[in-house]
Design an enzyme around this catalytic site. Structure first.
Site, PDB file in Angstrom:
ATOM      1  CG  HIS A  93      87.658  53.400 -16.672  1.00  0.00           C
ATOM      2  ND1 HIS A  93      87.130  52.122 -17.332  1.00  0.00           N
ATOM      3  CD2 HIS A  93      85.810  54.852 -17.029  1.00  0.00           C
ATOM      4  CE1 HIS A  93      85.632  52.349 -17.325  1.00  0.00           C
ATOM      5  NE2 HIS A  93      85.960  53.619 -17.732  1.00  0.00           N
ATOM      6  CD  GLU A 163      82.621  55.043 -14.650  1.00  0.00           C
ATOM      7  OE1 GLU A 163      82.532  55.228 -14.709  1.00  0.00           O
ATOM      8  OE2 GLU A 163      83.812  54.690 -14.873  1.00  0.00           O
TER       9      GLU A 163
END
Ligand code: PEP
Length: 253
Positions: A93, A163
């Site tokens: 992430h 993302e």
């Protein structure tokens, strides 16, 4: 056709066990009502077991994993997560890349370990800034780095979440990406994967979009975004909002 995958990434929220269990219970009630959508709830580590007890239809996810067990103070191994019933693990992430300095080579070790432990991994990739219309080469580099030497037979247990950091709701000035751009990103990611492991293996990877997903835009991502799922941060912390996202995603299939 695979179900649309919605991952609720709670990050380091909520702050109490009671609130975590209440939220999990409420989301499970929403999940029970719908079809055609697979839901994964990824709470913070200390809440994994109590949250799992609240879930029947929704699956349990983790927000990270270390690459091994042993003398690594504070780290959690993939085997430990697997014994708790975790099915999906988020790896790489942007918040871990930025705040914890995670490199592609560390992410690669984590990816291998999670897959070898029999769980699915959700690899997050994305550029920090938008420059022009093309998907920047850094996205391809992150994928090649993270998947280095991973046998193509394991690709079916890999999801890649595009993302872009500038679209994540906590980035100052964040704006959601457009479904057109997420479509372009998904084509780009498929090409990178096909170059690495052939078209068939590339097709078995599920591609997701993440970044300010809400009840306002989920329908258009499902219909036009070229993705098989979405990673949802802030909006997954609100029962009503996430419930609506689930219902819209299920209807838009
Ligand atoms: C995320 O951080 O993975 C994310 C998608 O967050 P948000 O939905 O809040 O932009």
């Amino acid at each position: 056709m695979k179900h649309f995958l919605l991952i609720a990434n709670w990050k380091s929220n909520p702050q109490s066990l009671e609130n975590a269990c209440m939220l999990a219970r409420a989301l499970e009630r929403e999940v029970k009502k719908i079809r055609g959508v697979e839901i994964v709830i990824a709470p913070p580590y200390p809440f994994l077991v109590p949250v799992r007890r609240e879930l029947k239809k929704a699956k349990l996810g983790a927000q990270d994993s270390f690459w091994t067990g042993g003398p690594y103070t504070g780290d959690i191994s993939p085997e430990q997560l697997a014994t708790l019933g975790v099915k999906y693990v988020i790896i790489g992430h942007s918040e871990r890349r930025i705040y914890h300095g995670e490199t592609d080579s560390l992410i690669n070790k984590k990816m291998k370990a999670v897959l070898e432990a029999g769980m699915s991994s959700i690899l997050c990739v994305g550029e920090r800034e938008r420059i022009g219309r093309d998907i920047p080469a850094i996205v391809g580099e992150q994928i090649r780095g993270a998947l280095r030497e991973i046998p193509p037979r394991l690709y079916r247990n890999i999801c890649i979440a595009y993302e872009p950091v500038w679209a994540i709701s906590t980035t100052p000035g964040a704006v959601p990406d457009t479904p057109e751009n997420s479509f372009r990103a998904s084509m780009y990611i498929r090409r990178v994967l096909a170059d690495m492991a052939g078209k068939k293996n590339s097709g078995s990877v599920r591609i997701l979009y993440g970044g300010s997903v809400s009840q306002m835009n989920i329908g258009s991502f499902v219909r036009d975004g070229g993705v098989g799922g979405a990673l949802v941060g802030s909006a997954s912390l609100n029962r009503k909002t996430f419930g609506e996202i689930i219902r819209i995603a299920s209807r838009a299939r």
